[in-house]
Design a protein around this motif. Structure first.
Motif, short mmCIF file in Angstrom:
data_model
loop_
_atom_site.label_atom_id
_atom_site.label_comp_id
_atom_site.label_asym_id
_atom_site.label_seq_id
_atom_site.Cartn_x
_atom_site.Cartn_y
_atom_site.Cartn_z
N LYS A 128 14.33 19.30 -3.46
CA LYS A 128 14.42 20.59 -2.77
C LYS A 128 14.10 20.41 -1.29
N THR A 129 13.05 19.68 -0.99
CA THR A 129 12.65 19.46 0.40
C THR A 129 13.72 18.70 1.17
N VAL A 130 14.25 17.63 0.56
CA VAL A 130 15.26 16.81 1.23
C VAL A 130 16.54 17.62 1.44
N SER A 131 16.91 18.43 0.45
CA SER A 131 18.11 19.27 0.60
C SER A 131 17.97 20.18 1.82
N GLU A 132 16.81 20.79 1.98
CA GLU A 132 16.58 21.67 3.11
C GLU A 132 16.58 20.89 4.43
N MET A 133 16.01 19.69 4.42
CA MET A 133 16.00 18.87 5.63
C MET A 133 17.42 18.50 6.05
N ARG A 134 18.25 18.12 5.09
CA ARG A 134 19.61 17.71 5.43
C ARG A 134 20.47 18.89 5.87
N GLN A 135 20.18 20.08 5.34
CA GLN A 135 20.88 21.27 5.82
C GLN A 135 20.59 21.52 7.30
N ARG A 136 19.41 21.11 7.73
CA ARG A 136 19.03 21.24 9.14
C ARG A 136 19.39 19.97 9.93
N PRO A 175 0.82 -1.22 0.00
CA PRO A 175 0.00 0.00 0.00
C PRO A 175 0.85 1.27 0.00
N ASP A 176 0.40 2.28 -0.71
CA ASP A 176 1.16 3.53 -0.84
C ASP A 176 1.50 4.16 0.50
N ALA A 177 0.62 4.00 1.49
CA ALA A 177 0.84 4.65 2.79
C ALA A 177 1.87 3.92 3.64
N THR A 178 2.34 2.76 3.21
CA THR A 178 3.31 1.99 3.99
C THR A 178 4.56 2.82 4.26
N ARG A 179 4.94 2.91 5.51
CA ARG A 179 6.17 3.61 5.88
C ARG A 179 7.36 2.69 5.64
N VAL A 180 8.38 3.24 5.01
CA VAL A 180 9.57 2.47 4.65
C VAL A 180 10.72 2.89 5.55
N TRP A 181 11.16 1.97 6.39
CA TRP A 181 12.24 2.22 7.34
C TRP A 181 13.50 1.57 6.78
N CYS A 182 14.20 2.28 5.92
CA CYS A 182 15.43 1.74 5.33
C CYS A 182 16.62 2.15 6.20
N ALA A 183 17.72 1.43 6.06
CA ALA A 183 18.74 1.41 7.11
C ALA A 183 19.87 2.43 6.93
N HIS A 184 19.78 3.30 5.94
CA HIS A 184 20.84 4.29 5.75
C HIS A 184 20.26 5.65 5.36
N GLU A 185 20.96 6.70 5.72
CA GLU A 185 20.62 8.07 5.34
C GLU A 185 21.35 8.41 4.03
N TYR A 186 20.82 7.84 2.94
CA TYR A 186 21.41 8.03 1.61
C TYR A 186 20.53 8.91 0.72
N THR A 187 19.47 9.47 1.25
CA THR A 187 18.41 10.03 0.41
C THR A 187 18.90 11.15 -0.50
N LEU A 188 19.65 12.09 0.02
CA LEU A 188 20.05 13.24 -0.79
C LEU A 188 20.90 12.80 -1.98
N GLY A 189 21.89 11.96 -1.74
CA GLY A 189 22.71 11.47 -2.83
C GLY A 189 21.92 10.66 -3.84
N ASN A 190 20.98 9.86 -3.35
CA ASN A 190 20.14 9.08 -4.26
C ASN A 190 19.30 9.98 -5.15
N LEU A 191 18.75 11.04 -4.59
CA LEU A 191 17.91 11.93 -5.39
C LEU A 191 18.73 12.74 -6.38
N LYS A 192 19.97 13.07 -6.04
CA LYS A 192 20.85 13.72 -7.01
C LYS A 192 21.01 12.85 -8.24
#
Length: 260
Positions: free
Chosen positions: A199-207, A165-182
């Motif tokens: 854009k949103t993830v970039s701002e989150m990682r800056q914080r 289901p689309d609402a399923t939360r995905v708990w993956c084991a690494h903080e790779y999101t910004l590099g993956n989205l690049k």
């Protein structure tokens, strides 16, 4: 079931599950013992289970210390990881079920990153969304490297997860999101939802904010490794053929990511 995200090592996440009524805990892929022991002490909870997704050291590194501290706990892992996960007592295959507190998870066999990789899926319960603990198979915006499996295996594994289901939360084991989205933007540049997410993830990682959990729904819209059947991704694969086979598209995109 309360889920706590515990940062570990350089970019790992350990997930601690807490049943408040019974005051018991389980931990998914404990990379190191310190964050787990600190959280257990804070909660005053008893650790009863370790749920491992695969044998890599940054997912099982705390097994020995935790088993020594809590000798009654049960260590779960994939049946093909026999002999590779410290203190493993339960050997799981696709379709098996494991219980924690009043929640029951289905086991998915998802090889690709390793030959024995599994995931734990807790379906939605009452008003809560479902929860998927998928180790290093599906990442936010990406997928794991193929160390022991083939592109076809990984694509099939991700295909299983894509159907949740689309609402399923995905708990993956690494903080790779910004590099993956690049990388994702290099193969899906016109995807407006992906642009907004970057854009949103970039701002989150800056914080210094975590980007996990993600959801199956947002991954289907922005993760190129769940979008092998989309024209933009097929074009980016540069296979120069009409209607390329999905496995070839996936393999080409994964190869591009390896070189990114």
């Amino acid at each position: 079931m309360q889920i706590y995200r515990l940062p570990a090592l350089n970019d790992n996440y350990i997930f601690l599950l807490h049943d408040r009524d019974r005051n018991i805990a389980a931990v998914v892929d404990p990379a190191e013992p310190r964050p787990v022991l600190q959280k257990l002490e804070q909660l005053g909870a008893n650790l009863v289970a370790i749920f491992n997704t695969h044998h890599h050291h940054d997912h099982v590194g705390a097994n020995q210390a935790l088993a020594k501290q809590f000798p009654q706990l049960i260590v779960y892992g994939g049946e093909l990881d026999r002999g590779r996960i410290p203190h493993q007592q339960v050997f799981l295959k696709a379709g098996d079920r494991v219980t924690f507190g009043d929640r029951t998870a289905e086991v998915f066999f998802i090889p690709g990153h390793t030959r024995a990789h599994i995931a734990y899926y807790f379906p939605a319960s009452n008003a809560e969304s479902g929860d998927l603990f998928c180790g290093d198979t599906l990442f936010a915006g990406g997928c794991g490297r193929l160390f022991e499996g083939t592109p076809a295996q990984m694509m099939h594994s991700l295909g299983q997860l894509r159907q949740l289901p689309d609402a399923t939360r995905v708990w993956c084991a690494h903080e790779y999101t910004l590099g993956n989205l690049k990388f994702a933007l290099t193969v899906d540049a016109k995807n407006a939802i992906l642009q907004d997410r970057f854009k949103t993830v970039s701002e989150m990682r800056q914080r210094d904010e975590p980007t996990i959990p993600t959801t199956i729904g947002i991954e289907k819209l922005t993760n190129p490794f769940l979008r092998w059947d989309q024209p933009a991704i097929q074009t980016a694969a540069d296979l120069k053929e009409a209607n390329p086979e999905p496995e070839r598209v996936f393999a080409r995109i994964r190869g591009k990511k390896d070189l990114f």
